[in-house]
Motif scaffolding. Structure first.
Motif, PDB file in Angstrom:
ATOM      1  N   ARG A 123      -3.997   0.947   5.364  1.00 21.07           N
ATOM      2  CA  ARG A 123      -4.294  -0.491   5.590  1.00 21.07           C
ATOM      3  C   ARG A 123      -5.488  -0.678   6.463  1.00 21.07           C
ATOM      4  NH1 ARG A 123       0.163  -2.717   9.873  1.00 21.07           N
ATOM      5  NH2 ARG A 123       0.085  -0.920  11.186  1.00 21.07           N
ATOM      6  N   TYR A 147      -5.021   3.689   0.194  1.00 25.55           N
ATOM      7  CA  TYR A 147      -3.685   3.217   0.539  1.00 25.55           C
ATOM      8  C   TYR A 147      -3.436   3.146   2.049  1.00 25.55           C
ATOM      9  CZ  TYR A 147      -3.390   4.230  -4.366  1.00 25.55           C
ATOM     10  OH  TYR A 147      -3.642   4.276  -5.720  1.00 25.55           O
ATOM     11  N   TYR A 200       3.942   2.019   8.924  1.00 27.20           N
ATOM     12  CA  TYR A 200       3.364   1.774  10.246  1.00 27.20           C
ATOM     13  C   TYR A 200       4.442   1.278  11.202  1.00 27.20           C
ATOM     14  CZ  TYR A 200      -0.986   2.535   7.836  1.00 27.20           C
ATOM     15  OH  TYR A 200      -2.000   3.101   7.093  1.00 27.20           O
ATOM     16  N   SER A 219       0.836  -1.209   0.000  1.00 30.11           N
ATOM     17  CA  SER A 219       0.000   0.000   0.000  1.00 30.11           C
ATOM     18  C   SER A 219       0.869   1.255   0.000  1.00 30.11           C
ATOM     19  CB  SER A 219      -0.940   0.011   1.205  1.00 30.11           C
ATOM     20  OG  SER A 219      -1.884  -1.031   1.086  1.00 30.11           O
TER      21      SER A 219
END
Length: 191
Positions: free
Chosen positions: A191, A189, A112, A42
């Motif tokens: 998650r 994009y 992340y 993503s």
């Protein structure tokens, strides 16, 4: 003890980075070596979308992904932004670390990862403003927003303007970029 004797020399970092395996990207920001996270599918798709959007709006410019830059106020840092916007073919002939002069915009898309989030939100604006990059675009997937930094104050290492736009807003990036951007597609994009 001098400042230089307490910190690694940039030349030493460049030697370490050059010998790192291809699967690892190293950066040297705020006197620390960091591994740049790989953001996943993503993350890569968001960058690809931005590349296409920039080229459609301004074919005279290239949004180049993962280019090594000399950064920070006294050029003691080395960063690998997710992408940089510059005139087409601007970086031809450059080595592993390009000077930031002439770059119109640096782009980061958050991964992340706690350390990456801190770097993208806190350290990178200082580094990019310190070398006078006119616009820093942060696609903050964690916050669901784009953060547009502009008006670099190179001497002090900060941007005079910082605007937060929620995903879904239509914006125009500040000059010298001047590209309209509908941020609605960025919602895909996250998650």
């Amino acid at each position: 003890m001098t400042e230089q004797s307490r910190h690694m020399l940039v030349e030493d970092f460049e030697e370490i980075a050059a010998s790192a395996p291809e699967t690892v990207t190293l950066e040297f920001i705020s006197w620390r070596i960091r591994e740049k996270c790989v953001g996943g599918g993503s993350h890569a798709s968001a960058i690809a979308w931005l590349v296409r959007r920039m080229y459609e709006a301004r074919p005279d410019l290239y949004l180049c992904a993962r280019l090594g830059l000399v950064v920070e106020k006294h050029r003691k840092g080395r960063a690998v932004p997710d992408a940089v916007l510059a005139p087409a073919r601007y970086f031809l002939g450059d080595g592993a670390w390009s000077e930031a002069e002439g770059i119109l915009m640096a782009v980061e898309v958050t991964a992340y990862d706690h350390h990456a989030l801190h770097s993208d939100r806190e350290e990178r604006p200082v580094a990019y403003a310190g070398v006078g990059i006119p616009v820093y675009l942060l696609v903050d997937r964690d916050a669901g927003a784009v953060v547009v930094h502009s008006g670099p104050e190179s001497e002090h290492g900060y941007y005079r303007h910082r605007r937060i736009h929620r995903f879904g807003e239509k914006i125009t990036l500040p000059e010298p970029v001047g590209i309209p951007l509908d941020t609605e597609p960025l919602k895909k994009y996250v998650r």
